[in-house]
Scaffold this active site. Structure first.
Site, PDB file in Angstrom:
ATOM      1  N   ASP A   1     -76.707  68.961  21.189  1.00  0.00           N
ATOM      2  CA  ASP A   1     -76.298  68.230  22.397  1.00  0.00           C
ATOM      3  C   ASP A   1     -77.517  67.629  23.076  1.00  0.00           C
ATOM      4  O   ASP A   1     -78.515  68.342  23.327  1.00  0.00           O
ATOM      5  CB  ASP A   1     -75.650  69.198  23.402  1.00  0.00           C
ATOM      6  CG  ASP A   1     -74.143  69.181  23.331  1.00  0.00           C
ATOM      7  OD1 ASP A   1     -73.554  68.172  22.879  1.00  0.00           O
ATOM      8  OD2 ASP A   1     -73.539  70.193  23.736  1.00  0.00           O
TER       9      ASP A   1
ATOM     10  N   GLU B   1     -62.274  67.093  24.015  1.00  0.00           N
ATOM     11  CA  GLU B   1     -62.178  68.381  24.717  1.00  0.00           C
ATOM     12  C   GLU B   1     -61.061  68.344  25.753  1.00  0.00           C
ATOM     13  O   GLU B   1     -61.000  67.448  26.603  1.00  0.00           O
ATOM     14  CB  GLU B   1     -63.534  68.711  25.387  1.00  0.00           C
ATOM     15  CG  GLU B   1     -63.510  70.049  26.120  1.00  0.00           C
ATOM     16  CD  GLU B   1     -64.882  70.581  26.489  1.00  0.00           C
ATOM     17  OE1 GLU B   1     -65.904  69.997  26.056  1.00  0.00           O
ATOM     18  OE2 GLU B   1     -64.922  71.598  27.209  1.00  0.00           O
TER      19      GLU B   1
HETATM   20  O1  KIV Z   1     -71.745  72.524  24.617  1.00  0.00           O
HETATM   21  C1  KIV Z   1     -70.740  72.865  23.967  1.00  0.00           C
HETATM   22  O2  KIV Z   1     -70.535  74.032  23.632  1.00  0.00           O
HETATM   23  C2  KIV Z   1     -69.781  71.824  23.615  1.00  0.00           C
HETATM   24  C3  KIV Z   1     -68.511  72.254  22.955  1.00  0.00           C
HETATM   25  C4  KIV Z   1     -67.614  72.859  23.951  1.00  0.00           C
HETATM   26  C5  KIV Z   1     -67.854  71.139  22.217  1.00  0.00           C
HETATM   27  O3  KIV Z   1     -70.013  70.680  23.846  1.00  0.00           O
END
Ligand code: KIV
Length: 273
Positions: free
Chosen positions: A92, A191
């Site tokens: 991310d 989500e």
């Molecule tokens: O940061 C995370 O765990 C996520 C998932 C919920 C898809 O983005």
């Protein structure tokens, strides 16, 4: 990974995920934030490991995902990559690292890839972040989109309730999904949106759609690993299935250890030099 054949044991690529969608084979994805967990999750045969910014909540105890920094995400990503042989590792991009300008976004994206050796990045948002998505893709970095409930925007939403129940928001989400596919994203996370809407998106786009709280009509599922292992007791959304109760297992094991230390039972003669 005993049940995987030799072809399936090979490293997962974005191309392979696309072929899985074409064959109708569901894609499994879980988060991990550290070497030990990533090694177990990868060894158990997961297709994608997400180094989620949920590390902010799960690992650091923050209320939201907003505080986690680029350096902290890189630390988690490096730890995970060291434990993984097969799964595709997606990281991310944390809040604030891709919204300011496309130039800053691509610089931050390159830094994560160069230092962590991860395979791909995930960014939250639709057309608003397309310039950043395009620059990152142009640099040769695979991008996974994330639509619906996007936790980095929690202060705008004001709630973690289901998104896109109203037609206008649903139509924007569909348009965003197409825009991200057209830009070249290799996959999308949806989500906490209505199952019918998620199924429609999965049918309309050719890239794999991975759901969390988005029903079974999509191409794969993702959960936060600590949630599905039952490591906490205070988070029970409808979409969460717990596959273990590690909260109880760990509490009992630690309690037993405390007793043994206090009573002098541990260590015994065989457990010393
Ligand atoms: O940061 C995370 O765990 C996520 C998932 C919920 C898809 O983005």
């Amino acid at each position: 990974m005993g049940y995987l054949n030799s072809e399936e044991k090979k490293k997962v690529t974005t191309q392979r995920l696309r072929e899985m969608k074409q064959r109708g084979e569901k894609i499994s994805m879980l988060t991990s934030y550290d070497y030990t967990m990533a090694k177990i999750v990868d060894g158990a045969g997961i297709d994608i490991i997400l180094v989620g910014d949920s590390a902010s909540n799960v690992m650091a105890g923050n209320v939201t995902t907003l505080p986690i920094t680029l350096d902290q995400m890189i630390y988690h990503a490096k730890s995970v990559v060291r434990g993984v042989n097969r799964a595709l590792v997606v990281v991310d991009m944390p809040f604030g690292t891709y919204q300011i300008s496309d130039t800053e976004a691509v610089a931050n994206a390159i830094r994560i890839m160069k230092v962590s050796h991860a395979d791909a990045l995930k960014l939250e948002g639709g057309v608003e972040i397309l310039p950043s998505v395009r620059r990152i893709l142009d640099a040769g970095i695979p991008v996974m989109g994330h639509l619906g409930l996007t936790p980095q925007s929690i202060n705008k939403f004001g709630t973690y309730a289901v998104r896109a129940k109203e037609e206008a928001e649903a139509e924007k989400l569909v348009a965003d999904a197409h825009a991200l596919e057209d830009a070249g994203c290799f996959s999308l996370v949806l989500e906490k949106i209505p199952a019918k809407l998620a199924e429609r998106v999965a049918k309309e786009v050719s890239i794999p759609v991975i759901g969390i709280g988005a029903g079974g009509g999509v191409d794969g599922q993702v959960l936060v690993v600590a949630d599905m292992l039952g490591m906490n007791t205070d988070f029970s959304p409808r979409f969460l299935r717990r596959y273990a109760n590690l909260f109880e297992v760990i509490t009992q094991a630690v309690g037993h250890y405390v007793e043994d230390v206090k009573s002098g039972d541990f260590p015994n003669e065989k457990e010393q030099y």
